[in-house]
Design an enzyme around this catalytic site. Structure first.
Site, PDB file in Angstrom:
ATOM      1  CE  LYS A  49     -13.772 -26.631  59.735  1.00  0.00           C
ATOM      2  NZ  LYS A  49     -12.386 -27.090  59.942  1.00  0.00           N
ATOM      3  CB  THR A  95     -16.981 -28.137  43.487  1.00  0.00           C
ATOM      4  OG1 THR A  95     -16.411 -26.904  43.019  1.00  0.00           O
ATOM      5  CG2 THR A  95     -18.356 -28.302  42.879  1.00  0.00           C
ATOM      6  CD  GLU A 127     -14.295 -17.200  46.514  1.00  0.00           C
ATOM      7  OE1 GLU A 127     -14.474 -16.500  47.523  1.00  0.00           O
ATOM      8  OE2 GLU A 127     -13.295 -17.116  45.786  1.00  0.00           O
ATOM      9  CB  CYS A 149     -10.694 -20.568  44.366  1.00  0.00           C
ATOM     10  SG  CYS A 149     -10.738 -18.998  45.205  1.00  0.00           S
ATOM     11  CD  GLU A 183     -10.061 -25.791  42.339  1.00  0.00           C
ATOM     12  OE1 GLU A 183     -10.733 -26.491  43.115  1.00  0.00           O
ATOM     13  OE2 GLU A 183     -10.074 -24.545  42.365  1.00  0.00           O
TER      14      GLU A 183
HETATM   15  P1  NDP Z   1     -12.314 -28.890  51.547  1.00  0.00           P
HETATM   16  O1  NDP Z   1     -13.433 -28.401  50.747  1.00  0.00           O
HETATM   17  O2  NDP Z   1     -12.397 -30.259  52.154  1.00  0.00           O
HETATM   18  O3  NDP Z   1     -11.970 -27.876  52.738  1.00  0.00           O
HETATM   19  C1  NDP Z   1     -12.435 -26.561  52.841  1.00  0.00           C
HETATM   20  C2  NDP Z   1     -13.007 -26.284  54.229  1.00  0.00           C
HETATM   21  O4  NDP Z   1     -14.134 -27.124  54.434  1.00  0.00           O
HETATM   22  C3  NDP Z   1     -12.051 -26.613  55.377  1.00  0.00           C
HETATM   23  O5  NDP Z   1     -12.280 -25.745  56.463  1.00  0.00           O
HETATM   24  C4  NDP Z   1     -12.470 -28.011  55.763  1.00  0.00           C
HETATM   25  O6  NDP Z   1     -12.088 -28.333  57.085  1.00  0.00           O
HETATM   26  C5  NDP Z   1     -13.974 -27.895  55.620  1.00  0.00           C
HETATM   27  N1  NDP Z   1     -14.680 -29.171  55.450  1.00  0.00           N
HETATM   28  C6  NDP Z   1     -14.208 -30.350  54.989  1.00  0.00           C
HETATM   29  N2  NDP Z   1     -15.205 -31.277  55.004  1.00  0.00           N
HETATM   30  C7  NDP Z   1     -16.314 -30.675  55.468  1.00  0.00           C
HETATM   31  C8  NDP Z   1     -17.651 -31.094  55.700  1.00  0.00           C
HETATM   32  N3  NDP Z   1     -18.051 -32.341  55.480  1.00  0.00           N
HETATM   33  N4  NDP Z   1     -18.538 -30.196  56.176  1.00  0.00           N
HETATM   34  C9  NDP Z   1     -18.171 -28.923  56.402  1.00  0.00           C
HETATM   35  N5  NDP Z   1     -16.910 -28.469  56.223  1.00  0.00           N
HETATM   36  C10 NDP Z   1     -15.989 -29.330  55.751  1.00  0.00           C
HETATM   37  O7  NDP Z   1     -11.018 -28.823  50.659  1.00  0.00           O
HETATM   38  P2  NDP Z   1      -9.686 -29.694  50.820  1.00  0.00           P
HETATM   39  O8  NDP Z   1      -8.950 -29.109  51.919  1.00  0.00           O
HETATM   40  O9  NDP Z   1      -9.936 -31.139  50.941  1.00  0.00           O
HETATM   41  O10 NDP Z   1      -9.040 -29.464  49.378  1.00  0.00           O
HETATM   42  C11 NDP Z   1      -9.488 -30.294  48.302  1.00  0.00           C
HETATM   43  C12 NDP Z   1      -9.643 -29.508  47.049  1.00  0.00           C
HETATM   44  O11 NDP Z   1     -10.601 -28.474  47.228  1.00  0.00           O
HETATM   45  C13 NDP Z   1      -8.393 -28.793  46.602  1.00  0.00           C
HETATM   46  O12 NDP Z   1      -7.564 -29.659  45.885  1.00  0.00           O
HETATM   47  C14 NDP Z   1      -8.967 -27.694  45.772  1.00  0.00           C
HETATM   48  O13 NDP Z   1      -9.234 -28.198  44.489  1.00  0.00           O
HETATM   49  C15 NDP Z   1     -10.277 -27.352  46.451  1.00  0.00           C
HETATM   50  N6  NDP Z   1     -10.188 -26.175  47.340  1.00  0.00           N
HETATM   51  C16 NDP Z   1     -10.702 -25.005  46.889  1.00  0.00           C
HETATM   52  C17 NDP Z   1     -10.588 -23.877  47.663  1.00  0.00           C
HETATM   53  C18 NDP Z   1     -11.114 -22.560  47.215  1.00  0.00           C
HETATM   54  O14 NDP Z   1     -10.639 -21.530  47.690  1.00  0.00           O
HETATM   55  N7  NDP Z   1     -12.121 -22.524  46.361  1.00  0.00           N
HETATM   56  C19 NDP Z   1      -9.909 -23.890  48.960  1.00  0.00           C
HETATM   57  C20 NDP Z   1      -9.455 -25.193  49.376  1.00  0.00           C
HETATM   58  C21 NDP Z   1      -9.600 -26.270  48.563  1.00  0.00           C
HETATM   59  P3  NDP Z   1     -10.729 -29.161  57.359  1.00  0.00           P
HETATM   60  O15 NDP Z   1      -9.689 -28.604  56.444  1.00  0.00           O
HETATM   61  O16 NDP Z   1     -10.466 -28.897  58.791  1.00  0.00           O
HETATM   62  O17 NDP Z   1     -11.044 -30.580  57.081  1.00  0.00           O
END
Ligand code: NDP
Length: 500
Positions: free
Chosen positions: A188, A243, A264, A298, A396
């Site tokens: 996904k 996180t 991660e 990240c 972050e």
């Molecule tokens: P999320 O953690 O929400 O998104 C990461 C992935 O998780 C996306 O595929 C998202 O889908 C999915 N997701 C969101 N909600 C759920 C859920 N309840 N259950 C399962 N999967 C879910 O990150 P954000 O896009 O909101 O970004 C917010 C913050 O997260 C950033 O500002 C950054 O600090 C951090 N981040 C860290 C990353 C890393 O590489 N460690 C990568 C991205 C974000 P969808 O996008 O379709 O909603």
């Protein structure tokens, strides 16, 4: 043969995609559709189905069948390797197209997207070797009556949730290793960057991956993502993202089938610079470490910790680098820093820049939104007079925002570096081997760079300490994550009876 070139202009109309299950495309039909605007240009580029829970169940059932009937795990490592190598070739052939769609949906510079796709080819090539190298162990020291064997078996159906910052790279740091282990996948992608994940499913299929081994379901995190983390027929979940959602993944696993997890998560990564470093190299590396991918990594080096005697001079050097970085249209070949990927992320970053100033930090460079007539861009930003308790030093930000803090001793540098809930990555810049090794040993981080930053490749594993995650991806360690261990005791000869 020349690689096909691609027209780098914006699409006239958004391209329609389906989703990919059991070896074939399924069109959106009467499902709702998500339309993605290019963050660098603000024009619609793609339309992706919002899958339903029934679609997710269908994809998981397809992956389940493909795993349980051993159509993939039952092949030899050599046969799996052949498919992975052919996939590497398929990515090579379509590299320009993939890079173009990464740039359109994510907003990253096209030159960077091309380099990432090149790295992804290497991931498949390297993992193909691992498909043949996975092995267990034997114990020939249990006495004449017993022989012990330890085997590795694929975990099963893996749910794979990936974020929007490196849609294709993060995917390819996982998929070839998962497949090398013999598992099947339901992926996904983030809703805003789904296209290149769908393309990979097609390339895998064309390379001969059996139907049902790689499935992609599109839709939002709160529906499809949440459904996947709670699904009882998924054996393992690999999640990369915030996180906060990582915590939900852990809770969902505990509430349902205790699926194995790989996580991660976030980072607040230190860049420690000693006065004896090659300061020119260090300033360049530090600017790259936070400017690359607009700081939406990240592993971005977002906390600069500098020896006090050179702190002001070094901050000026970094600011000079920031001035020269070419921010702009991601489709321009010369651009080094592109657009901010989502409106929400743009608001988050600008919110932190405001907060930094209201908390009393000094804006040394940047801090503003850049206006190129369309899209959303933020200037590389540098804050001085930062204290450890400020939000910009602790949380972050996931944007091109760097904080500077001075230190006086090695101990103090280590203490500041470790003063975070995260432990994903760290860099140290010094020409003194003792300092380099002491800091590398004592700073808590899963990835470490000495006199460089953000280097990577298929060989070395990635993952975090502390609240930055669980488990490792890539390298031999990465493939082992997707296996489970079975111990086998084999009796030799006549049993000594329990009942006489
Ligand atoms: P999320 O953690 O929400 O998104 C990461 C992935 O998780 C996306 O595929 C998202 O889908 C999915 N997701 C969101 N909600 C759920 C859920 N309840 N259950 C399962 N999967 C879910 O990150 P954000 O896009 O909101 O970004 C917010 C913050 O997260 C950033 O500002 C950054 O600090 C951090 N981040 C860290 C990353 C890393 O590489 N460690 C990568 C991205 C974000 P969808 O996008 O379709 O909603």
């Amino acid at each position: 043969m020349d690689k096909p070139t691609i027209d780098l202009s914006l699409p006239k109309t958004p391209r329609e995609f389906g989703f990919f299950v059991d070896g074939g495309w399924i069109g959106a039909g009467d499902r709702d559709v998500f339309e993605r605007n290019s963050p660098g240009h603000n024009v619609p580029v793609s339309r992706i189905p919002k899958c339903t829970e029934a679609d997710l169940d269908m994809a998981v059932a397809s992956a389940r069948r493909a795993f349980d009937d051993r159509r993939w795990s039952g092949l030899s490592g050599a046969d799996r390797a052949a498919v992975l190598l052919k996939t590497a070739e398929g990515i090579r052939t379509r590299a320009e197209e993939i890079a173009y769609w990464e740039t359109l949906e994510n907003g990253k510079p096209i030159s960077q997207a091309r380099a990432e796709v090149g790295g992804c080819i290497g991931m498949f090539e390297y993992a193909s070797g691992l498909a043949r190298a996975i092995h267990g162990d034997s114990f020939n020291n249990l006495g004449d009556g017993m022989f012990g064997v330890v085997t590795r078996e694929p975990v099963g159906v893996v749910g794979l949730i990936t974020p929007w910052n490196f849609p294709f790279l993060i995917l390819c740091e996982r998929v070839p290793y998962i497949l090398a282990a013999g598992c099947t996948i339901v992926a996904k992608p983030s809703e805003v960057t789904s296209v290149t994940t769908l393309m990979l499913a097609e390339i895998l299929h064309d390379a001969g991956l059996p139907d049902g081994v790689m499935n992609v379901v599109t839709g939002s995190g709160s529906t499809i993502g949440q459904g996947l983390i709670e699904h009882d027929h998924v054996d393992m979940l690999s999640f990369t993202g915030s996180t906060a959602v990582g915590r939900r993944v852990v809770e969902a696993s505990g509430r349902t089938n205790f699926k194995k997890l790989g996580l991660e998560l976030g980072g607040k990564n230190p860049q420690i610079v000693f006065a004896d470093a090659d300061l020119e190299d260090a300033a360049d590396g530090v600017a790259f470490g936070i400017g690359f991918n607009t700081g939406q990594c990240c592993v971005s080096g977002s906390r600069l910790i500098v020896e006090r005697s050179v702190a002001d001079q070094f901050a000026d050097m970094v600011a000079e680098k920031f001035k020269k970085v070419r921010v702009g249209d991601p489709l321009d070949e010369a651009t080094q820093v592109g657009a901010i990927t989502t409106d929400a992320q743009n608001a988050t970053i600008m919110g932190y820049i405001e907060k930094g100033q209201s908390e009393g930090a000094t804006l040394l460079h940047g801090g503003e939104q850049l206006d190129f007539g369309r899209g959303q861009y933020i200037a590389p930003t540098l804050f001085g007079n930062v204290t450890r308790d400020m939000a910009i030093a602790r949380e972050e930000i996931f944007g091109p925002v760097l904080t500077v803090m001075p230190f006086d001793t090695v101990e103090q540098a280590i203490d500041i570096a470790n003063d975070t809930e995260y432990g994903l990555a760290a860099s140290v810049w010094t020409k003194n081997i003792d300092k380099a090794l002491t800091v590398t040993r004592r700073v808590q981080a899963g990835r470490f760079w000495v006199n460089t930053t953000l280097s990577g490749g298929p060989e070395l594993p990635i993952g975090g300490f502390k609240q930055s995650g669980w488990g490792r991806e890539a390298g031999i360690y990465g493939v082992e994550e997707y296996t489970q261990i079975k111990s086998v005791h084999i009796e030799i000869g006549k049993r000594s009876p329990w009942v006489e």
